[in-house]
Write a protein that holds these residues in place. Sequence first.
Motif, PDB file in Angstrom:
ATOM      1  N   VAL A 198       0.826  -1.217   0.000  1.00 46.82           N
ATOM      2  CA  VAL A 198       0.000   0.000   0.000  1.00 46.82           C
ATOM      3  C   VAL A 198       0.859   1.267   0.000  1.00 46.82           C
ATOM      4  O   VAL A 198       0.362   2.348  -0.324  1.00 46.82           O
ATOM      5  CB  VAL A 198      -1.002   0.032   1.178  1.00 46.82           C
ATOM      6  N   TYR A 199       2.135   1.131   0.354  1.00 44.63           N
ATOM      7  CA  TYR A 199       3.060   2.258   0.242  1.00 44.63           C
ATOM      8  C   TYR A 199       3.761   2.287  -1.126  1.00 44.63           C
ATOM      9  O   TYR A 199       4.618   3.134  -1.364  1.00 44.63           O
ATOM     10  CB  TYR A 199       4.108   2.210   1.344  1.00 44.63           C
ATOM     11  N   GLY A 200       3.442   1.330  -1.987  1.00 39.37           N
ATOM     12  CA  GLY A 200       4.018   1.321  -3.326  1.00 39.37           C
ATOM     13  C   GLY A 200       5.367   0.655  -3.428  1.00 39.37           C
ATOM     14  O   GLY A 200       6.075   0.866  -4.415  1.00 39.37           O
ATOM     15  N   GLY A 201       5.719  -0.191  -2.456  1.00 36.43           N
ATOM     16  CA  GLY A 201       7.048  -0.782  -2.444  1.00 36.43           C
ATOM     17  C   GLY A 201       7.118  -2.245  -2.806  1.00 36.43           C
ATOM     18  O   GLY A 201       8.161  -2.879  -2.622  1.00 36.43           O
ATOM     19  N   ALA A 202       6.030  -2.814  -3.363  1.00 39.35           N
ATOM     20  CA  ALA A 202       6.011  -4.253  -3.646  1.00 39.35           C
ATOM     21  C   ALA A 202       6.128  -4.577  -5.127  1.00 39.35           C
ATOM     22  O   ALA A 202       6.048  -5.740  -5.516  1.00 39.35           O
ATOM     23  CB  ALA A 202       4.730  -4.871  -3.084  1.00 39.35           C
ATOM     24  N   ASP A 249       5.866   7.999   6.954  1.00 42.14           N
ATOM     25  CA  ASP A 249       4.888   8.261   8.008  1.00 42.14           C
ATOM     26  C   ASP A 249       3.890   7.106   8.045  1.00 42.14           C
ATOM     27  O   ASP A 249       3.980   6.162   7.251  1.00 42.14           O
ATOM     28  CB  ASP A 249       4.160   9.604   7.791  1.00 42.14           C
ATOM     29  N   LEU A 250       2.933   7.169   8.964  1.00 46.10           N
ATOM     30  CA  LEU A 250       1.967   6.090   9.153  1.00 46.10           C
ATOM     31  C   LEU A 250       0.687   6.289   8.344  1.00 46.10           C
ATOM     32  O   LEU A 250      -0.303   5.584   8.561  1.00 46.10           O
ATOM     33  CB  LEU A 250       1.618   5.962  10.640  1.00 46.10           C
ATOM     34  N   GLY A 251       0.717   7.220   7.399  1.00 44.81           N
ATOM     35  CA  GLY A 251      -0.497   7.559   6.679  1.00 44.81           C
ATOM     36  C   GLY A 251      -1.164   6.393   5.982  1.00 44.81           C
ATOM     37  O   GLY A 251      -2.364   6.135   6.171  1.00 44.81           O
ATOM     38  N   ARG A 252      -0.434   5.650   5.170  1.00 48.96           N
ATOM     39  CA  ARG A 252      -1.039   4.544   4.434  1.00 48.96           C
ATOM     40  C   ARG A 252      -1.388   3.379   5.354  1.00 48.96           C
ATOM     41  O   ARG A 252      -2.369   2.665   5.107  1.00 48.96           O
ATOM     42  CB  ARG A 252      -0.106   4.088   3.313  1.00 48.96           C
ATOM     43  N   VAL A 254      -2.519   3.726   8.380  1.00 48.93           N
ATOM     44  CA  VAL A 254      -3.791   4.145   8.973  1.00 48.93           C
ATOM     45  C   VAL A 254      -4.918   3.956   7.967  1.00 48.93           C
ATOM     46  O   VAL A 254      -6.013   3.473   8.328  1.00 48.93           O
ATOM     47  CB  VAL A 254      -3.698   5.606   9.451  1.00 48.93           C
ATOM     48  N   GLN A 255      -4.693   4.301   6.714  1.00 47.08           N
ATOM     49  CA  GLN A 255      -5.728   4.109   5.697  1.00 47.08           C
ATOM     50  C   GLN A 255      -6.078   2.630   5.540  1.00 47.08           C
ATOM     51  O   GLN A 255      -7.252   2.263   5.389  1.00 47.08           O
ATOM     52  CB  GLN A 255      -5.267   4.685   4.370  1.00 47.08           C
ATOM     53  N   LEU A 256      -5.066   1.763   5.579  1.00 46.66           N
ATOM     54  CA  LEU A 256      -5.314   0.331   5.484  1.00 46.66           C
ATOM     55  C   LEU A 256      -6.101  -0.166   6.693  1.00 46.66           C
ATOM     56  O   LEU A 256      -7.018  -0.990   6.557  1.00 46.66           O
ATOM     57  CB  LEU A 256      -3.997  -0.430   5.359  1.00 46.66           C
ATOM     58  N   ALA A 257      -5.750   0.326   7.878  1.00 44.68           N
ATOM     59  CA  ALA A 257      -6.476  -0.067   9.089  1.00 44.68           C
ATOM     60  C   ALA A 257      -7.940   0.348   8.999  1.00 44.68           C
ATOM     61  O   ALA A 257      -8.853  -0.437   9.303  1.00 44.68           O
ATOM     62  CB  ALA A 257      -5.814   0.553  10.317  1.00 44.68           C
ATOM     63  N   ASN A 258      -8.189   1.576   8.594  1.00 45.64           N
ATOM     64  CA  ASN A 258      -9.568   2.053   8.478  1.00 45.64           C
ATOM     65  C   ASN A 258     -10.350   1.243   7.447  1.00 45.64           C
ATOM     66  O   ASN A 258     -11.521   0.902   7.656  1.00 45.64           O
ATOM     67  CB  ASN A 258      -9.591   3.533   8.111  1.00 45.64           C
ATOM     68  N   ALA A 259      -9.698   0.951   6.309  1.00 41.05           N
ATOM     69  CA  ALA A 259     -10.371   0.182   5.263  1.00 41.05           C
ATOM     70  C   ALA A 259     -10.657  -1.243   5.728  1.00 41.05           C
ATOM     71  O   ALA A 259     -11.697  -1.821   5.379  1.00 41.05           O
ATOM     72  CB  ALA A 259      -9.509   0.170   3.995  1.00 41.05           C
TER      73      ALA A 259
END
Length: 357
Positions: A198-202, A249-252, A254-259
């Motif tokens: 989700v951070y674009g690193g895969a 940062d923890l932005g993505r 947090v977005q994954l957790a919320n989703a």
Amino acid sequence: MPMTSGKLLLVGSIPFESAERVLHLAADMLGGHLDAIPDGEVLDRRFWILRMAFQVFNGHAAFETVHRPKAPPGGERLIPTGLDDVWRFRLRPGIERVRFDMPGWRLGYAKDAQNSYAIFQAMKREGKVPARTRFQVSLPAVNSVCNPAIFGTDEAELATIRAGFQEAMVAEARKVCEIIPPGELAVQFDCSFEITDVYGGAGLPIEGSIERNVKQFEGLAEAVADEALLGFHFCFGTFGGWPRFAPPDLGRAVQLANATKRAVSRRIDWIHIPALDTSEEAFYAPLSDLDLGDTRTYLGLIHSMDSFEERYRTARKFLPEFGLGAYCGLGRLEPEQVEPSFRDHLRALEIARDVAG
């Protein structure tokens, strides 16, 4: 409705050779602060998803083994020495569906849970584990097992592989809930490559990555009995050294957790979010966007204890209430480092109490 109240979370793996040793040490040192105690993912499970490579995928009729870890002539090496030497597989031509035999048992998690739970039960009868404490089974998320580093970045091929493995993991989770009384059970799904993705690193497109990774959680969560506790551990990874992946940062996360919270229809009791060795407010600021309702958050702040208090104070500016855990499981530590790590867990609680006043 079951709720977690434990101040500490043990993420899972411990580098011992027996579940009995893990359960005894965890109960003796941390038992009063835990809702659930894991069996340590001992022996070959210590190596997490790598176990699936040599026990399940290698030799499976649907896969070609493209690369296996380098070994001396006449020998074998099951565990890669580094990121450039991992097992790699691809689908054989013409395979449109992947199946795994012996549903519920093929992956080995239910079998290991059955054996470790017998020890846990005996300890409870002897009064060595608090009556309210549950037995924790940690299972890897599907996209972490079937990840691009092992299976490549062809999205259609990955989707086929993941669909087959999802069926196998759902069966395994259901079998765990048959073996262990759900009122005694906590199930945690461990998600490492999901965070990297989700951070674009895969190596996959970042567009749609939240949806791509959340989709699996619906079926996995439904396989866990309602009476069991359910948790998710998000991770930056430790293979090759921690962190394997260090976001700004923890932005993505947090977005994954919320989703995840929105997508899963049943109760989620906790979500564990890791933290790096930084006290920068910008790193923790996205925590203010967490929207998990009554799901408990655990932050993986227990590491580098010289800076723990500063990081803890910074995190509280954006998330006033949370439990504590390590950044990941402890399986890549040496056995003699486990007790000091458990003492760090206790020290973290003392610091948290002092800060909270």
